[in-house]
Design a protein around this motif. Sequence first.
Motif, PDB file in Angstrom:
ATOM      1  N   GLN A   1       1.276  -1.196  -0.001  1.00  0.00           N
ATOM      2  CA  GLN A   1       0.141  -0.152  -0.191  1.00  0.00           C
ATOM      3  C   GLN A   1       0.978   0.981   0.017  1.00  0.00           C
ATOM      4  N   GLU A   2       1.638   1.573   0.954  1.00  0.00           N
ATOM      5  CA  GLU A   2       3.304   2.616   1.088  1.00  0.00           C
ATOM      6  C   GLU A   2       3.983   2.837  -0.404  1.00  0.00           C
ATOM      7  N   LYS A   3       3.646   2.039  -1.255  1.00  0.00           N
ATOM      8  CA  LYS A   3       4.607   1.795  -2.714  1.00  0.00           C
ATOM      9  C   LYS A   3       3.440   1.864  -4.111  1.00  0.00           C
ATOM     10  N   GLY A   4       1.965   1.958  -3.202  1.00  0.00           N
ATOM     11  CA  GLY A   4       1.320   2.484  -4.429  1.00  0.00           C
ATOM     12  C   GLY A   4       1.087   0.465  -5.405  1.00  0.00           C
ATOM     13  N   LEU A   5       0.944  -0.339  -4.247  1.00  0.00           N
ATOM     14  CA  LEU A   5       1.191  -1.386  -5.675  1.00  0.00           C
ATOM     15  C   LEU A   5      -0.130  -2.161  -5.195  1.00  0.00           C
ATOM     16  N   ALA A   6      -0.561  -3.585  -5.440  1.00  0.00           N
ATOM     17  CA  ALA A   6      -1.758  -3.890  -5.184  1.00  0.00           C
ATOM     18  C   ALA A   6      -1.467  -4.651  -3.765  1.00  0.00           C
ATOM     19  N   ASN A   7      -2.075  -4.552  -2.669  1.00  0.00           N
ATOM     20  CA  ASN A   7      -1.975  -5.026  -1.860  1.00  0.00           C
ATOM     21  C   ASN A   7      -2.248  -6.208  -1.027  1.00  0.00           C
ATOM     22  N   ASP A   8      -2.448  -7.535  -1.748  1.00  0.00           N
ATOM     23  CA  ASP A   8      -2.688  -8.455  -1.905  1.00  0.00           C
ATOM     24  C   ASP A   8      -2.030  -9.803  -1.420  1.00  0.00           C
ATOM     25  N   GLY A   9      -1.222  -9.114  -0.678  1.00  0.00           N
ATOM     26  CA  GLY A   9       0.234  -9.791   0.563  1.00  0.00           C
ATOM     27  C   GLY A   9       1.006 -11.047  -0.502  1.00  0.00           C
ATOM     28  N   ILE A  10       0.649 -10.918  -1.545  1.00  0.00           N
ATOM     29  CA  ILE A  10       1.487 -11.624  -2.468  1.00  0.00           C
ATOM     30  C   ILE A  10       3.041 -10.835  -2.900  1.00  0.00           C
ATOM     31  N   VAL A  11       3.849 -11.909  -2.319  1.00  0.00           N
ATOM     32  CA  VAL A  11       5.058 -11.446  -2.981  1.00  0.00           C
ATOM     33  C   VAL A  11       5.398 -11.771  -4.312  1.00  0.00           C
ATOM     34  N   GLY A  12       5.171 -11.378  -5.283  1.00  0.00           N
ATOM     35  CA  GLY A  12       5.679 -11.357  -6.798  1.00  0.00           C
ATOM     36  C   GLY A  12       6.631 -10.588  -7.752  1.00  0.00           C
ATOM     37  N   PRO A  13       7.242 -10.308  -8.663  1.00  0.00           N
ATOM     38  CA  PRO A  13       7.667  -9.160  -9.145  1.00  0.00           C
ATOM     39  C   PRO A  13       7.854  -8.031  -9.086  1.00  0.00           C
ATOM     40  N   ALA A  14       6.810  -7.311  -8.713  1.00  0.00           N
ATOM     41  CA  ALA A  14       6.664  -5.801  -8.504  1.00  0.00           C
ATOM     42  C   ALA A  14       7.031  -5.563  -6.671  1.00  0.00           C
ATOM     43  N   THR A  15       6.430  -6.349  -6.085  1.00  0.00           N
ATOM     44  CA  THR A  15       6.680  -6.285  -4.680  1.00  0.00           C
ATOM     45  C   THR A  15       8.313  -6.375  -4.546  1.00  0.00           C
ATOM     46  N   TRP A  16       8.934  -7.415  -4.727  1.00  0.00           N
ATOM     47  CA  TRP A  16      10.347  -7.922  -4.541  1.00  0.00           C
ATOM     48  C   TRP A  16      10.807  -6.510  -5.360  1.00  0.00           C
ATOM     49  N   SER A  17      10.769  -6.586  -6.273  1.00  0.00           N
ATOM     50  CA  SER A  17      11.350  -4.772  -7.031  1.00  0.00           C
ATOM     51  C   SER A  17      11.039  -3.844  -6.494  1.00  0.00           C
ATOM     52  N   ARG A  18      10.725  -3.469  -5.596  1.00  0.00           N
ATOM     53  CA  ARG A  18      10.526  -2.395  -4.565  1.00  0.00           C
ATOM     54  C   ARG A  18      10.898  -2.964  -3.620  1.00  0.00           C
ATOM     55  N   LEU A  19      11.068  -3.789  -2.946  1.00  0.00           N
ATOM     56  CA  LEU A  19      11.391  -4.307  -1.364  1.00  0.00           C
ATOM     57  C   LEU A  19      13.005  -4.204  -1.502  1.00  0.00           C
ATOM     58  N   VAL A  20      13.681  -5.206  -2.213  1.00  0.00           N
ATOM     59  CA  VAL A  20      15.150  -5.216  -2.062  1.00  0.00           C
ATOM     60  C   VAL A  20      15.768  -4.036  -1.848  1.00  0.00           C
ATOM     61  N   VAL A  21      17.446  -4.163  -0.989  1.00  0.00           N
ATOM     62  CA  VAL A  21      17.491  -2.812  -0.309  1.00  0.00           C
ATOM     63  C   VAL A  21      18.891  -3.173  -0.662  1.00  0.00           C
ATOM     64  N   GLN A  22      19.785  -2.164  -1.925  1.00  0.00           N
ATOM     65  CA  GLN A  22      21.090  -2.808  -2.772  1.00  0.00           C
ATOM     66  C   GLN A  22      22.315  -2.188  -1.542  1.00  0.00           C
ATOM     67  N   VAL A  23      22.827  -3.319  -1.362  1.00  0.00           N
ATOM     68  CA  VAL A  23      24.163  -3.726  -0.009  1.00  0.00           C
ATOM     69  C   VAL A  23      25.243  -3.473  -0.871  1.00  0.00           C
ATOM     70  N   GLN A  24      26.800  -3.394  -0.361  1.00  0.00           N
ATOM     71  CA  GLN A  24      27.144  -3.543  -0.579  1.00  0.00           C
ATOM     72  C   GLN A  24      28.996  -4.097   0.707  1.00  0.00           C
ATOM     73  N   ARG A  25      29.781  -4.374   0.186  1.00  0.00           N
ATOM     74  CA  ARG A  25      30.649  -4.305   1.417  1.00  0.00           C
ATOM     75  C   ARG A  25      30.499  -3.474   2.111  1.00  0.00           C
TER      76      ARG A  25
END
Length: 149
Positions: A54-78
């Motif tokens: 809901q925060e990200k303006g996605l369909a809030n169906d509770g299913i984590v698919g490509p659109a949700t993963w794409s917004r959820l991942v956080v870039q990290v590095q050393r």
Amino acid sequence: MPADPIAPFPLVRRGDRVFPVRALQRLLCARNHDVAVDGIFGPRTESAVKAFQQEKGLANDGIVGPATWSRLVVQVQRGSAGDAVRAVQEVIKFHDQSDGEGTPVHVDGILGPRTDAFVRGFQTAVGAASDGVVGPITWRALVSGMLAG
């Protein structure tokens, strides 16, 4: 243009108790959603997913698919630290095929030399740029379970 060698983001939903639920829960924590990291996609995890969607303006169906993963991942590095790094380390534990013979994986939230080495080796193995940066493509390969088993 060659076919994308990286597996698609998986669908993860309530009732799931398998990989990559723990990594998903760590990423929700990284995005300020308080959930238990227990590997069980239960009602609290589903509520957190819906709130995130809901925060990200996605369909809030509770299913984590490509659109949700794409917004959820956080870039990290050393040098990165926190729950998103813990998510990477949860995946490393899942991928550990050493049967106790290798150095144990510690989920400490610090992307130091050992986590960096795993990330770079994993990137090479899946045909991605081996730069140690866990961005969208590496996240997709990690949570899709590539090279598992």
